[in-house]
Scaffold this active site. Structure first.
Site, PDB file in Angstrom:
ATOM      1  N   LYS A  34      61.753  30.252 -71.625  1.00 32.54           N
ATOM      2  CA  LYS A  34      61.306  31.210 -72.526  1.00 32.54           C
ATOM      3  C   LYS A  34      59.934  31.024 -72.925  1.00 32.54           C
ATOM      4  CE  LYS A  34      65.735  30.544 -74.966  1.00 32.54           C
ATOM      5  NZ  LYS A  34      66.271  31.862 -74.283  1.00 32.54           N
ATOM      6  N   CYS A  35      59.097  31.102 -71.855  1.00 34.19           N
ATOM      7  CA  CYS A  35      57.645  30.968 -71.704  1.00 34.19           C
ATOM      8  C   CYS A  35      56.971  32.442 -71.150  1.00 34.19           C
ATOM      9  CB  CYS A  35      57.135  29.972 -71.047  1.00 34.19           C
ATOM     10  SG  CYS A  35      55.333  29.699 -70.892  1.00 34.19           S
ATOM     11  N   GLY A  36      55.904  32.691 -71.734  1.00 34.75           N
ATOM     12  CA  GLY A  36      55.237  33.902 -71.144  1.00 34.75           C
ATOM     13  C   GLY A  36      55.065  33.730 -69.608  1.00 34.75           C
ATOM     14  N   THR A  38      57.306  32.560 -67.589  1.00 34.44           N
ATOM     15  CA  THR A  38      58.542  32.260 -66.976  1.00 34.44           C
ATOM     16  C   THR A  38      58.766  33.296 -65.830  1.00 34.44           C
ATOM     17  OG1 THR A  38      59.580  31.631 -68.814  1.00 34.44           O
ATOM     18  CG2 THR A  38      61.159  32.424 -67.584  1.00 34.44           C
TER      19      THR A  38
END
Length: 158
Positions: A34-36, A38
Site C-alpha cells: 500500500k505504498c506509492g 508499490t
C-alpha cells in the site's frame, strides 16, 4: 560472516539459506502493498523475467515499518503480489528492516551499504540492495531511484 551465511523464512513458510543464490546477481528489496512505490513490483518482475536466465534473482522482503503500508499477513501479501503484479520472484515472510528487531539480512546489508551521509537505516519501502555473484553488496538504491538506473547496474554485473 557473509551474505551466504544468512537465511530467512519464505513467504510460504520454509527456511531458505541465501547460499542457494551463490553465483547469482541478487537484488534485495523491502516491499509494501500500500505504498506509492508499490507499482515497482511490475518492473522488478520484468527485470527478473528478462535476466533470470543470465543468473539474476529478485528477493522481496515485505515490511510494515513505514506508515503501516504492509498490513496483511504472508498469505494476503503473496496473493496481492501474484494477482496484481504477477510476481514470481522469491518473496519472504514479513520482517523488520530497521531498528533493534531488524532481520539479520538487513543488518548485514545496511552495514555493507550505508545510505546518504553514512546512515545505516532503511528510510522507506522499496529500498534496493544489489549484490554481485560473489555475494558482495555493490550498491544501495533509494526507492525513488529511476528503475532504468537500477536495470543499468544489474546489466553491468551480468
Amino acid at each position: 560472516m557473509n551474505l551466504y551465511d544468512l537465511q530467512a523464512k519464505s513467504i510460504s513458510g520454509h527456511d531458505i539459506s541465501l547460499s542457494e543464490y551463490r553465483g547469482k546477481v541478487i537484488l534485495i528489496v523491502n516491499t509494501a502493498s500500500k505504498c506509492g512505490f508499490t507499482p515497482q513490483y511490475r518492473e522488478l518482475e520484468d527485470f527478473y523475467q528478462k535476466y533470470r536466465e543470465q543468473g539474476f534473482v529478485v528477493l522481496g522482503f515485505p515490511c510494515n515499518q513505514f506508515m503501516a503500508q504492509e498490513p496483511g499477513d504472508d498469505m494476503e501479501i503473496q496473493a496481492f503480489c501474484k494477482t496484481n503484479y504477477g510476481v514470481t520472484f522469491q518473496m519472504f515472510s514479513k520482517i523488520d528492516v530497521r531498528g533493534e528487531r531488524a532481520h539479520p539480512i538487513y543488518k548485514y546489508l545496511t552495514e555493507k551499504a550505508p545510505g546518504v551521509m553514512g546512515s545505516k537505516a532503511v528510510k522507506w519501502n522499496f529500498t534496493k540492495f544489489l549484490i554481485d555473484r560473489n555475494g558482495d553488496v555493490i550498491k544501495r538504491f533509494a526507492p525513488s531511484t529511476k528503475m532504468s538506473e537500477v536495470e543499468h547496474s544489474i546489466k553491468e554485473l551480468l
